[in-house]
Design a protein around this motif. Structure first.
Motif, PDB file in Angstrom:
ATOM      1  N   MET A  26      -6.532 -16.766 -65.067  1.00 46.51           N
ATOM      2  CA  MET A  26      -6.770 -18.128 -65.553  1.00 46.51           C
ATOM      3  C   MET A  26      -5.610 -18.616 -66.413  1.00 46.51           C
ATOM      4  SD  MET A  26      -8.968 -20.582 -65.470  1.00 46.51           S
ATOM      5  CE  MET A  26      -9.434 -22.044 -66.373  1.00 46.51           C
ATOM      6  N   TYR A  27      -5.208 -17.768 -67.331  1.00 48.18           N
ATOM      7  CA  TYR A  27      -4.108 -18.120 -68.231  1.00 48.18           C
ATOM      8  C   TYR A  27      -2.832 -18.389 -67.464  1.00 48.18           C
ATOM      9  CZ  TYR A  27      -0.561 -17.651 -71.814  1.00 48.18           C
ATOM     10  OH  TYR A  27       0.517 -17.862 -72.623  1.00 48.18           O
ATOM     11  N   ARG A  28      -2.574 -17.546 -66.405  1.00 50.89           N
ATOM     12  CA  ARG A  28      -1.344 -17.710 -65.625  1.00 50.89           C
ATOM     13  C   ARG A  28      -1.363 -19.015 -64.862  1.00 50.89           C
ATOM     14  NH1 ARG A  28      -0.380 -11.616 -63.106  1.00 50.89           N
ATOM     15  NH2 ARG A  28       0.040 -10.581 -65.139  1.00 50.89           N
ATOM     16  N   LYS A  29      -2.556 -19.411 -64.373  1.00 50.94           N
ATOM     17  CA  LYS A  29      -2.656 -20.688 -63.671  1.00 50.94           C
ATOM     18  C   LYS A  29      -2.319 -21.853 -64.602  1.00 50.94           C
ATOM     19  CE  LYS A  29      -6.089 -19.291 -60.216  1.00 50.94           C
ATOM     20  NZ  LYS A  29      -7.461 -19.538 -59.683  1.00 50.94           N
ATOM     21  N   GLN A  30      -2.779 -21.791 -65.852  1.00 53.83           N
ATOM     22  CA  GLN A  30      -2.485 -22.847 -66.830  1.00 53.83           C
ATOM     23  C   GLN A  30      -0.982 -22.918 -67.116  1.00 53.83           C
ATOM     24  OE1 GLN A  30      -4.912 -21.965 -70.196  1.00 53.83           O
ATOM     25  NE2 GLN A  30      -6.793 -22.846 -69.296  1.00 53.83           N
ATOM     26  N   VAL A  31      -0.353 -21.787 -67.243  1.00 51.34           N
ATOM     27  CA  VAL A  31       1.089 -21.760 -67.502  1.00 51.34           C
ATOM     28  C   VAL A  31       1.855 -22.366 -66.343  1.00 51.34           C
ATOM     29  CG1 VAL A  31       3.076 -20.260 -67.839  1.00 51.34           C
ATOM     30  CG2 VAL A  31       0.925 -19.776 -69.054  1.00 51.34           C
ATOM     31  N   ARG A  32       1.443 -21.956 -65.082  1.00 53.64           N
ATOM     32  CA  ARG A  32       2.149 -22.509 -63.931  1.00 53.64           C
ATOM     33  C   ARG A  32       1.942 -24.009 -63.839  1.00 53.64           C
ATOM     34  NH1 ARG A  32       0.358 -17.607 -61.441  1.00 53.64           N
ATOM     35  NH2 ARG A  32      -1.471 -18.698 -60.558  1.00 53.64           N
ATOM     36  N   ARG A  33       0.709 -24.471 -64.187  1.00 51.69           N
ATOM     37  CA  ARG A  33       0.430 -25.904 -64.129  1.00 51.69           C
ATOM     38  C   ARG A  33       1.293 -26.673 -65.140  1.00 51.69           C
ATOM     39  NH1 ARG A  33      -4.597 -25.727 -65.320  1.00 51.69           N
ATOM     40  NH2 ARG A  33      -5.290 -25.286 -63.186  1.00 51.69           N
ATOM     41  N   ARG A  34       1.432 -26.127 -66.364  1.00 51.46           N
ATOM     42  CA  ARG A  34       2.237 -26.779 -67.404  1.00 51.46           C
ATOM     43  C   ARG A  34       3.704 -26.824 -67.012  1.00 51.46           C
ATOM     44  NH1 ARG A  34      -0.491 -23.770 -72.639  1.00 51.46           N
ATOM     45  NH2 ARG A  34      -2.534 -24.877 -72.515  1.00 51.46           N
ATOM     46  N   ARG A  35       4.166 -25.750 -66.385  1.00 52.88           N
ATOM     47  CA  ARG A  35       5.560 -25.737 -65.945  1.00 52.88           C
ATOM     48  C   ARG A  35       5.780 -26.768 -64.860  1.00 52.88           C
ATOM     49  NH1 ARG A  35       6.802 -19.194 -65.496  1.00 52.88           N
ATOM     50  NH2 ARG A  35       6.843 -18.794 -67.781  1.00 52.88           N
TER      51      ARG A  35
END
Length: 289
Positions: free
Chosen positions: A1-10
């Motif tokens: 979940m956290y990795r998806k948020q990071v990729r989305r922000r990038r």
């Protein structure tokens, strides 16, 4: 979940950067009448009144801050200027004092090198470090004493002439009794008449000396010079070498000479304002009687 948020922000950041670069490119490529320039003008028109109101609202604050800043700067400049003025004043005072001392010492050396110092006498230069607290200018204290060869009864001269004699000594200091002291008496000769007498203070007037016991009929006039005679008379012994300047005649009426065998003179030495003297010491530890 956290990795998806990071990729989305990038991804969002990259899109924003790309959009910004695209808008900047289009802004510089289009003319002044393009849509982006129009949008800029609209935004400027909307926010300009707000900026103006903000400037006016904040102007008193800026003025107050600037006033404090300028005031502290001015106070700092004033303090630095006062320090500079004080430093220059002290430097000027030191230079003037040094010049006055050099002048006085030069005159003192010239006096003692003019033949008034007898053989066997060694002049010792001393500074005046104390003065009598009375208005009669009766004594001063110098910074040379018995350890420097100074002895009781040694003559003392200043830059302009006779000052007095040594009456007390310690190893490092000595007391000089001045020619204005009530007990002072100096055998003297008037030039050019050659008349002789005894110089004594005029009690009640320390600026006036009397030349007493003159020969009747002596030709004495105002302005004539009075020097030490260098001899004894009666019970008065002479500890002073001949030829030391004492003063000049200021009042010499025929009536006073005939009635009291007396004339008046003023001393050459300003006994209130001398900083250096020379003690005429002898190898035997005393003056010639």
């Amino acid at each position: 979940m956290y990795r998806k948020q990071v990729r989305r922000r990038r991804a969002v950041l990259l899109l924003l950067v790309a959009a910004s670069l695209t808008l900047l490119s289009l802004y510089y490529r289009e003319g002044n009448a393009g849509p982006l320039h129009g949008a800029e003008n609209v935004v400027s028109t909307i926010f300009s009144p707000i900026s103006s109101v903000t400037d006016r609202a904040l102007k008193p604050v800026r003025d107050t801050v600037n006033w404090f800043h300028e005031t502290f700067d001015a106070r700092g400049d004033k303090a630095r200027l006062q320090d500079t003025v004080a430093s220059l004043r002290n430097q000027l005072a030191r230079e003037q004092t040094q010049q006055a001392e050099v002048k006085e010492l030069s005159a003192l050396n010239e006096l003692t090198s003019g033949g008034i110092v007898p053989d066997g006498t060694t002049p010792v230069t001393a500074r005046v470090v104390g003065r009598s607290p009375t208005v009669w200018y009766s004594t001063v204290t110098i910074d040379k004493g018995s350890g420097d060869g100074v002895r009781v009864d040694d003559p003392v001269v200043a830059a302009q002439g006779l000052a007095g004699k040594i009456t007390q000594t310690t190893s490092n200091t000595a007391q000089v009794t001045l020619i204005t002291d009530a007990d002072s008496a100096v055998t003297a000769r008037v030039q050019p008449s050659g008349a002789t007498g005894v110089v004594e203070p005029n009690v009640g007037n320390p600026n006036d000396l009397q030349l007493d016991f003159l020969e009747r009929g002596a030709q004495i006039a105002q302005g004539q010079m009075v020097l030490t005679a260098g001899f004894s008379t009666g019970d008065l012994g002479s500890i002073f070498p001949p030829g030391i300047p004492i003063g000049k005649i200021t009042h010499a009426t025929v009536e006073e000479q005939q009635a009291y065998q007396r004339v008046h003179l003023s001393p050459f030495v300003d006994l209130r304002d001398m900083d250096f003297v020379k003690v005429l010491t002898t190898h035997s530890g005393g003056g010639s009687k």
